[in-house]
Design a protein around this motif. Structure first.
Motif, mmCIF file in Angstrom:
data_model
loop_
_atom_site.group_PDB
_atom_site.id
_atom_site.type_symbol
_atom_site.label_atom_id
_atom_site.label_comp_id
_atom_site.label_asym_id
_atom_site.label_seq_id
_atom_site.Cartn_x
_atom_site.Cartn_y
_atom_site.Cartn_z
ATOM 1 N N LYS A 27 0.806 -1.047 0.135
ATOM 2 C CA LYS A 27 0.437 0.045 -0.008
ATOM 3 C C LYS A 27 1.002 1.256 -0.274
ATOM 4 C CE LYS A 27 -3.794 -0.363 2.137
ATOM 5 N NZ LYS A 27 -4.879 -0.186 3.201
ATOM 6 N N VAL A 28 2.254 1.346 0.744
ATOM 7 C CA VAL A 28 2.628 2.186 0.936
ATOM 8 C C VAL A 28 3.394 2.453 -0.336
ATOM 9 C CG1 VAL A 28 4.669 3.380 1.729
ATOM 10 C CG2 VAL A 28 3.227 2.404 3.504
ATOM 11 N N VAL A 29 3.643 1.450 -1.342
ATOM 12 C CA VAL A 29 5.070 1.232 -2.611
ATOM 13 C C VAL A 29 4.392 1.889 -3.814
ATOM 14 C CG1 VAL A 29 6.413 0.825 -3.160
ATOM 15 C CG2 VAL A 29 6.866 0.494 -1.667
ATOM 16 N N GLU A 48 -1.981 10.941 3.299
ATOM 17 C CA GLU A 48 -3.955 9.498 3.721
ATOM 18 C C GLU A 48 -3.124 7.912 3.883
ATOM 19 O OE1 GLU A 48 -7.491 10.271 1.646
ATOM 20 O OE2 GLU A 48 -7.433 12.267 2.322
ATOM 21 N N VAL A 49 -2.344 7.847 2.941
ATOM 22 C CA VAL A 49 -2.395 6.240 3.343
ATOM 23 C C VAL A 49 -0.828 5.731 5.095
ATOM 24 C CG1 VAL A 49 -0.745 4.085 2.063
ATOM 25 C CG2 VAL A 49 -2.978 5.803 0.143
ATOM 26 N N GLU A 100 -1.635 3.606 11.661
ATOM 27 C CA GLU A 100 -2.183 3.005 12.621
ATOM 28 C C GLU A 100 -2.707 1.637 12.862
ATOM 29 O OE1 GLU A 100 -7.231 3.944 13.890
ATOM 30 O OE2 GLU A 100 -6.286 4.432 12.300
ATOM 31 N N THR A 101 -2.345 0.681 11.210
ATOM 32 C CA THR A 101 -1.920 -0.681 11.588
ATOM 33 C C THR A 101 -0.365 -0.687 12.360
ATOM 34 O OG1 THR A 101 -2.856 -0.650 9.782
ATOM 35 C CG2 THR A 101 -1.597 -2.304 10.406
ATOM 36 N N VAL A 102 0.484 -0.297 11.633
ATOM 37 C CA VAL A 102 1.735 -0.750 12.066
ATOM 38 C C VAL A 102 2.132 -0.166 13.866
ATOM 39 C CG1 VAL A 102 4.178 0.158 12.566
ATOM 40 C CG2 VAL A 102 3.419 -0.455 10.647
#
Length: 415
Positions: free
Chosen positions: A386-388, A395-396, A402-404
């Protein structure tokens, strides 16, 4: 671990140490060469042995007062022999690179020939890169992985050895995701009457747990790090046949080093004892399974992996096809911003600079130590993708951060 005593003397260093502890607790370490050691190993490495000079070897020291240093080093040696089945072990090298230097000094002369895996194809600096001592002291030629498959070309290595006629063939890697066929490297060395040094720095723990094939008893020399997949005190190790014991020991001390770091050797001894327990095999198996899940997850998001997957603790993604406008450095920086720490890495056929290459390397030892299983690893893989896929999208970043945070809170490293 409290840093109250440090704080009394040096608030700045205490603050940095506390900051590092928090950083490790609050981020996901995926640098393939890192791991989280136990509190027991940390305690051993911070022991009073840091005060002790012990030049020489157990029973043959150049200083007095070494009875407990002898006991600790002997324990480390005997436990290493039990873990890897080696005839002779030297636990004094300060690092994996120091261990490699010890072997070179034991059997080579300046100008002798080394044949080793190219750095951009997964090798290591100490295997003969021109910026390293090995590349400066010796005549080095590199072999490469097959450009199409990403696998080692064993027949090609043998042909190259017969043409180059090296004095030593080096196997092993820092970014090769597949199991090595040590016997085929040995055959290439035998064909030209060369020594064979197998560098298992990254996979010491996997080899000890029998989840990766072992070069011990195959190669003349086996070197490694003691703080990666084996989770022991930070440093290096050399294993060899008994016939090379004196040459190796003399090359390490006094050839390459003075006094051993006895507090680190204590950490090695404790970590080796932990690795001798039955649960360590379960840990090593989980490391590999987690890496396979990570590979499958990234591939499901369209990432291209060198060799198409992994047999070990790491995956190496080549971003040029899936993310042509994103460099490994871009990905590393973006992922660190959300709390996922891995490293940019060169890939076979690299077309960019080594300082900002085309790939990223990710490992699972640290996450497995924290208690992650396939379900958590799949979540992490989704986060990486998702980040890459969305470099620069705040926003991403916020969503992934938050998940981390949730994963880190659920699986703390240290209390």
């Amino acid at each position: 671990m409290s840093y109250d005593e440090v704080r009394e003397v040096d608030e700045a260093v205490a603050a940095a140490l506390e900051g590092e502890r928090e950083r490790q607790n609050d981020t996901l370490a995926m640098i393939a060469s890192e791991n989280h050691v136990s509190e027991a190993v940390l305690e051993a490495q911070g022991s009073e042995l840091t005060n002790k000079y012990a030049e020489g070897y157990p029973g043959e020291r150049y200083y007095g007062g070494c009875e407990f240093a002898d006991e600790v080093e002997t324990l480390a040696i005997e436990r290493a022999k039990a873990l890897w089945g080696a005839e002779h072990v030297n636990v004094q090298p300060h690092s994996g690179s120091s261990a490699n230097l010890g072997v070179y000094l034991a059997v080579l002369e300046p100008g002798d020939k080394i044949l080793s895996l190219d750095l951009t194809h997964g090798g290591h600096l100490s295997h003969g890169h021109q910026a390293n001592f090995a590349g400066q002291l010796f005549d080095v030629e590199h072999y490469e992985v097959d450009a199409e498959t990403g696998y080692l070309d064993y027949e090609g290595i043998r042909e190259q050895a017969e043409e180059f006629e090296p004095d030593i063939v080096v196997s092993g890697f820092s970014a090769y995701p597949r199991e090595v066929e040590w016997e085929r490297i040995q055959a290439a060395a035998d064909a030209v009457d060369a020594y064979h040094m197998a560098d298992i720095a990254h996979i010491t723990g996997l080899v000890a747990a029998d989840v990766h094939s072992s070069p011990v008893g195959v190669a003349d020399f086996v070197t490694g790090s003691t703080h990666k997949t084996i989770r022991a005190g930070r440093g290096g190790i050399i294993m060899c046949r008994e016939e090379y014991a004196d040459a190796v020991d003399s090359a390490v001390f006094p050839g390459a080093q003075g006094g051993p770091l006895m507090h680190n050797i204590a950490g090695k001894a404790v970590g080796f004892e932990e690795a001798l327990q039955p649960e360590f095999e379960e840990y090593a198996e989980q490391v590999v399974e987690n890496a396979e899940v990570l590979a499958e997850t990234l591939q499901g998001h369209g990432f291209s992996l060198v060799s198409g997957g992994t047999d070990t603790h790491l995956v190496l993604a080549d971003l040029r096809e899936s993310h042509p406008d994103t460099t490994g450095g871009d990905a590393e920086e973006a992922l660190e911003e959300v709390g996922i720490v891995l490293n940019a890495n060169t890939v076979p056929g690299e077309t960019r600079s080594a300082f900002n290459p085309s790939g990223i390397r990710a490992g699972t030892p640290c996450l497995t130590t924290r208690g992650f299983g396939p379900e958590e690893i799949e979540i992490v893989g989704d986060c990486i993708a998702k980040v890459v896929d969305n470099v620069g999208d705040e926003e991403v970043y916020a969503e992934v951060s938050e998940t981390v945070d949730e994963l880190c809170a659920e699986y703390p490293v240290y209390g």
